[in-house]
Design a protein around this motif. Structure first.
Motif: not given
Length: 374
Positions: A67, A69, A72, A88, A90-92, A101, A105
């Motif tokens: 993952a 992070v 965005t 994978t 995962h944006d913030w 966020a 994980l």
């Protein structure tokens, strides 16, 4: 002309590296690996974001998909990276808590390796959200993660070494006497770029007494007839490092200068001869240092004999006393003994070497004899 660029690493290559890192972490008793922007992230994913205060973090845990992070605003670039198919995302967004966020994980508990260049700001943020987690530096927990190179990496390192060699063959023909160190350093940087380096990390030009400082920054000292000059230069070509040193002399050297150069050359040869699978890293240091000690200059050899090289120009393994880790085929590192006589001159000779199945192979092949320049 520079050689054609090598084929890029694929999503499968990066997926295999992430799987290897995850397995190595489990073997080391870690619950996972956390990787901030920097060389580890580039090696594992191919993604090279701008390093800012915004949290970007790769999370590798056994039994879970890798993952990443990301902020965005940087997610589109992350999605285009070569390793993205195995990740994978995962944006913030700005104004929200990035650790909220990341926490699911990582946590809620466990011991994690975290890349050395991770920001303290981010580590403290994770610790606050996840008080049940503990962290250790990745270079301590998994020091050999990037140390053993595959065939494609070795090809890149060999090409980088050849490009640095080509730069040396050109610089030895330029005028030294009467020019500033900084001018010769600029010539070296230009030559590295001309022969394919996209990044120049250092161009040490240390003349006369400046040569006794191993990491001297080229300055405005005018190089004179009779000077010994240490040249140490390198950077990245196609993402992999070069690093070589040669010591030249402006005009004919005196007997002592030649004798010191001969000692360093013999020490460098002894260090190279000690390279073989199963030997300890410290054996390379011991072999080179013994030659310098026997010649009476041991007090003037003031650094380790070598360092690893790959996607950075300095990384594990290190050829230094106390490092008992065995050499393995595919490891790449420098062999660079030196003698530094304060206030007078210095000599260093450096090649990048890779461990083979039955010994070692130099990735730098210019003359190690004393070169006379004008």
């Amino acid at each position: 002309m520079t050689a054609a660029a090598p084929a890029p690493f694929t999503a499968a290559d990066y997926a295999a590296r992430m799987a290897r890192a995850t397995e190595a972490a489990s073997d080391a008793g870690l619950d996972g690996v956390l990787v901030a922007p920097g060389p580890d992230l580039v090696w594992l994913t191919g993604y090279r974001p701008v390093e800012t205060e915004r949290l970007t973090l790769l999370v590798l845990r056994a039994g879970r998909d890798p993952a990443l992070v990301v902020p965005t605003l940087e997610a589109p670039d992350a999605a285009k990276s070569a390793g993205a198919p195995a990740l994978t995302l995962h944006d913030w967004t700005d104004g929200t808590d990035p650790y909220t966020a990341a926490a699911p994980l990582v946590g809620p508990a466990g011991r994690f390796g975290i890349s050395d260049n991770g920001w303290a700001l981010h580590l403290l943020g994770l610790m606050e959200r996840l008080p049940g987690t503990r962290y250790t530096a990745l270079s301590d927990a998994l020091p050999m993660l990037r140390a053993v190179k595959d065939a494609a990496e070795l090809d890149r390192l060999a090409a980088a070494g050849a490009a640095a060699d080509a730069a040396f063959e050109e610089i030895r023909r330029v005028a030294f006497a009467g020019r500033r160190e900084s001018e010769v350093a600029a010539d070296l940087a230009g030559l590295l770029r001309r022969f394919g380096h996209e990044q120049v990390d250092f161009t040490i030009v240390a003349s006369g007494p400046n040569g006794a400082d191993p990491h001297h920054e080229a300055d405005d000292r005018v190089i004179r007839q009779g000077d010994t000059v240490v040249l140490d230069f390198g950077g990245l070509k196609d993402g992999y490092g070069s690093d070589t040193s040669r010591t030249v002399h402006v005009g004919e050297p005196d007997d002592e200068e030649r004798a010191v150069h001969d000692v360093v050359r013999a020490a460098q040869e002894a260090g190279f001869a000690a390279v073989r699978p199963g030997a300890a890293c410290q054996d390379v240091d011991r072999a080179a240092r013994a030659v310098v000690d026997d010649a009476g200059y041991g007090a003037y050899f003031i650094h380790r004999t070598g360092h690893g090289i790959g996607v950075t120009t300095h990384e594990p393994p290190y050829m230094v006393e106390g490092e008992t880790r065995p050499l393995v085929p595919g490891m790449c590192f420098s062999v660079e003994p030196g003698i530094y006589l304060p206030g007078r001159f210095g000599v260093r000779i450096e090649d990048i070497v890779t461990v083979t199945e039955d010994g070692g192979r130099r990735l730098n092949n210019t003359s190690r004899e004393m070169v006379i320049v004008g």
